[in-house]
Enzyme design. Structure first.
Site, PDB file in Angstrom:
ATOM      1  N   GLY A  75      39.680  40.425  73.320  1.00  0.00           N
ATOM      2  CA  GLY A  75      41.129  40.355  73.120  1.00  0.00           C
ATOM      3  C   GLY A  75      41.791  39.109  73.688  1.00  0.00           C
TER       4      GLY A  75
ATOM      5  N   THR B 204      37.551  57.506  78.812  1.00  0.00           N
ATOM      6  CA  THR B 204      38.839  57.594  78.114  1.00  0.00           C
ATOM      7  C   THR B 204      39.269  56.191  77.703  1.00  0.00           C
ATOM      8  OG1 THR B 204      39.422  59.530  79.378  1.00  0.00           O
ATOM      9  CG2 THR B 204      41.242  58.347  78.325  1.00  0.00           C
TER      10      THR B 204
ATOM     11  N   CYS C 213      32.049  24.927  90.202  1.00  0.00           N
ATOM     12  CA  CYS C 213      31.844  24.798  91.627  1.00  0.00           C
ATOM     13  C   CYS C 213      31.226  26.098  92.137  1.00  0.00           C
ATOM     14  CB  CYS C 213      33.160  24.526  92.312  1.00  0.00           C
ATOM     15  SG  CYS C 213      32.950  24.012  94.009  1.00  0.00           S
TER      16      CYS C 213
END
Ligand SMILES: *Cc1c(COP(=O)(O)O)cnc(C)c1O
Length: 388
Positions: free
Chosen positions: A200, A237, A325
């Site tokens: 998303g 859920t 890093c």
């Protein structure tokens, strides 16, 4: 100060429409989609609409979409779940050396657990050679996973060809399409893939939600055990607001894709040409044409990527460097090294990734700001002075 966000491959801003749909959903549709009453049914309806929207963007059927917590989970689901499901058949997996860590580190985990993993080499543009794949497949191979487009250098892989080779050999094929979905035409039938991951927050939706496309009748062992959610493929859920946000982001991407791509390509090409024109000793990393519409990855000789990144940040410009890093030392990008870029040039790389919120004024601002920073850093660099 002007703020320019050019790190859209790390994450994109969330669209206003998505924010509104999600907050409405949290307010009104709080039901558990497994509940039989009106509140539950309402939540389920929202979820199933989102499933259609996600499926619609990639040419899949809604039943073939499994919602996940993002790209990383979708990648893990396939890498672990398919190999586990087919372990009686063989214990060999093939991927590439330029994958996202969600695939590479899962490959290393599999190696520690009795599987053989082949990491295919890439050419100087970051592309996998289909012949290499053909030769790597053996009787033990059960799964091949090659990304659609690279998150660092934007190189697009010949997925159709790679997937066809797997099909001929009876091997399942997965593609991590997290960077491609929303920017490229992605159709699971055209590509011929068995599994595909998307996320998303790389397409102007929320973080912490994504999906795995699973071709009909392809089986895998679930990562999570519990209730019978997602047709027993992912217990827990469902994250309804996230799923609703993902669905709308996919629907909007679907509608706007051609226009978005054209705008991104124009800005990308302006950025690349402008920087090469204004700065000496620069090279473009990745493929000249088979690349994501939003990706500009350049190596600047005699300068550290991190130094450029921090100086740009002081001027309000957000980009990424090709080095990470880790525990205090700067490690050059595994992708650039796999492409044969020298350690020095890998350390001098910068990724500018555009998004649909950018405009040509942002590109102009970068073209004004970056060249003097490179000049200043080179003046301070003993390597640069040693050059003459
Ligand atoms: C961002 C990204 C991921 C991980 O997705 P998340 O949703 O952040 O877990 C996986 N693969 C690629 C190519 C990515 O760019």
């Amino acid at each position: 100060m002007r703020r320019v966000y050019m790190d859209n491959s790390a994450t994109t801003p969330v669209r206003q429409e998505v924010i509104e749909a999600m907050s409405e959903c949290m307010k009104d549709d709080f039901g558990n989609p497994s509940s039989l009453h009106w509140f539950g049914r309402q939540a389920r309806r929202r979820m199933e609409t989102a499933r259609e929207q996600v499926a619609g963007l990639i040419g899949a059927e809604p039943e073939e979409i499994v919602f996940t917590s993002g790209g990383t989970e979708a990648d893990n689901m396939v890498m672990k779940g398919v190999t586990q499901q087919l372990r009686h058949k063989g214990r060999h997996v093939i991927t590439s050396s330029v994958e996202h860590h969600a695939i590479l580190h899962t490959g290393e985990y599999l190696e520690k657990n009795g599987f053989d993993v082949t990491y295919l080499a890439v050419d100087e543009h970051g592309r996998v050679d289909p012949d290499h794949l053909r030769h790597a497949i053996g009787p033990q191979t059960t799964l091949v996973s090659i990304m659609l487009a690279n998150n660092e250098v934007g190189t697009i892989q010949p997925i159709e060809e790679l997937a066809a080779i797997c099909r001929e050999n009876g091997v399942l094929f997965h593609t991590d399409a997290v960077q491609g979905v929303g920017q490229l035409d992605v159709d699971v039938e055209t590509l011929g893939v068995d599994f595909l991951s998307l996320s998303g927050h790389k397409l102007y939706g929320p973080k912490g939600v994504g999906a795995l496309y699973v071709r009909r009748n392809r089986r895998f062992q679930p990562l999570f055990h519990g209730g019978g959610h997602e047709r027993r493929r992912r217990a827990g859920t469902e994250n309804i607001p996230g799923i609703v946000g993902l669905g709308l982001a996919c629907q909007l991407s679907h509608e706007e894709l051609p226009e978005r791509r054209e705008k991104l390509v124009a800005m990308r090409d302006g950025l690349i040409a402008g920087l090469i024109e204004r700065v000496e000793d620069v090279q473009l990393n990745g493929h000249p044409s088979e690349r994501l519409p939003n990706n500009c990855n350049l190596s600047f000789n005699y300068v550290e990527g991190e130094a450029m990144l921090l100086n740009l940040d002081l001027q309000g410009i957000a980009v990424a460097s090709g080095s990470a890093c880790t525990s205090g030392s700067i490690e050059p990008s595994h992708v650039l090294l796999a492409m044969g870029v020298s350690r020095e040039l890998a350390q001098g790389s910068l990724r500018l990734s555009l998004g649909s919120f950018n405009c040509t004024e942002d590109v102009d601002y970068v073209l004004e700001t970056l060249p003097p920073i490179v000049d200043k850093l080179r003046q301070m660099s003993p390597l640069y002075h040693g050059k003459e």
